[in-house]
Design an enzyme around this catalytic site. Sequence first.
Site, mmCIF file in Angstrom:
data_model
loop_
_atom_site.group_PDB
_atom_site.id
_atom_site.type_symbol
_atom_site.label_atom_id
_atom_site.label_comp_id
_atom_site.label_asym_id
_atom_site.label_seq_id
_atom_site.Cartn_x
_atom_site.Cartn_y
_atom_site.Cartn_z
ATOM 1 N N CYS A 136 33.637 104.495 -67.573
ATOM 2 C CA CYS A 136 32.772 103.567 -68.302
ATOM 3 C C CYS A 136 32.467 102.404 -67.369
ATOM 4 O O CYS A 136 33.329 101.564 -67.104
ATOM 5 C CB CYS A 136 33.479 103.098 -69.571
ATOM 6 N N CYS A 161 2.998 91.440 -73.622
ATOM 7 C CA CYS A 161 4.460 91.462 -73.530
ATOM 8 C C CYS A 161 4.925 92.792 -72.954
ATOM 9 O O CYS A 161 4.629 93.854 -73.500
ATOM 10 C CB CYS A 161 5.071 91.246 -74.920
#
Length: 310
Positions: A136, A161
Amino acid sequence: MTKFIYILLIVLCATSCVHGQNKIENGDMKYNKLTPEEEFVILHRGTETPYKGEYVNNKREGIYVCKRCDTPLYNSSDKFDSHCGWPAFDDEIEGAVKRLPDADGLRTEIVCANCGAHLGHVFLNEGFTVKNTRHCVNSISLKFIPKQNKMIKKAYFASGCFWGTEYFFMKADGVKHTAVGFMGGHVDSPTYEQVCQKNTGHLETTEVEYDTSKTTYEDLVKLFFETHDFTQTNGQGPDIGPQYLSCIFYSDEQEKEVAAKYIDILEVKGYKVATLLKPVSVFWKAEDYHQQYYEHKGTKPYCHAYRKIF
């Protein structure tokens, strides 16, 4: 031997990619200069916000190297989706990652074996893959070096945007990867805050990597026009300002001709097109939390919508 040569080439590529960047000497080693956010994770063992990292959804072929020292750590073939909010790998490049007891006494920390940069934690026997291993890793601890593919090209579009622009492109057939950032301005390495001040000259821009064997530049141009109001002259929707203008950044004369062709088609249809055509310039990638924004947030754009035109 083939795998070794590939890794060697990637190392050389990674070295060339950082050529000219600031380096920090530490004894006999030179490390890449880190931002405060990178130092928090890499040097002080912090953790980035889940689902916000740049590489959570990265599915491109290539190799992941250490952000601090450029050492190859993971192959993309070992990456899998664990739905944990951080990039996950079930194997590392042999000898590249070191395991250490975590300070909490419960977990196992993983660090770069070369420079000691904090990567994240490793978990075993969870059943995600046949290897029963999950590295991880914080995206911010890594740098991705894509595998070279002659079929992959890049295109650049600005339509307000960049969260909304990217939303539609990242879902399009043949698109392999997207990133948001800034283009067309006169300030190097602009931040989002600087661009929002409306004096850097940059437009919020989406970089689109697409497979030319599965889609075409014309398809992308049509999608661009069909997902925003290309007639608006002062921004896009409620987002007003020069950074929100509609623009296609072309890489060569062929792309320029395709873009101009569709502007002509729209004008024949009665539209007054405000879209600008500008040559590609330096693409400055925006901060990590802007990347794949709506994918992470699980919502839809507020100022972009698809409508069939062509």
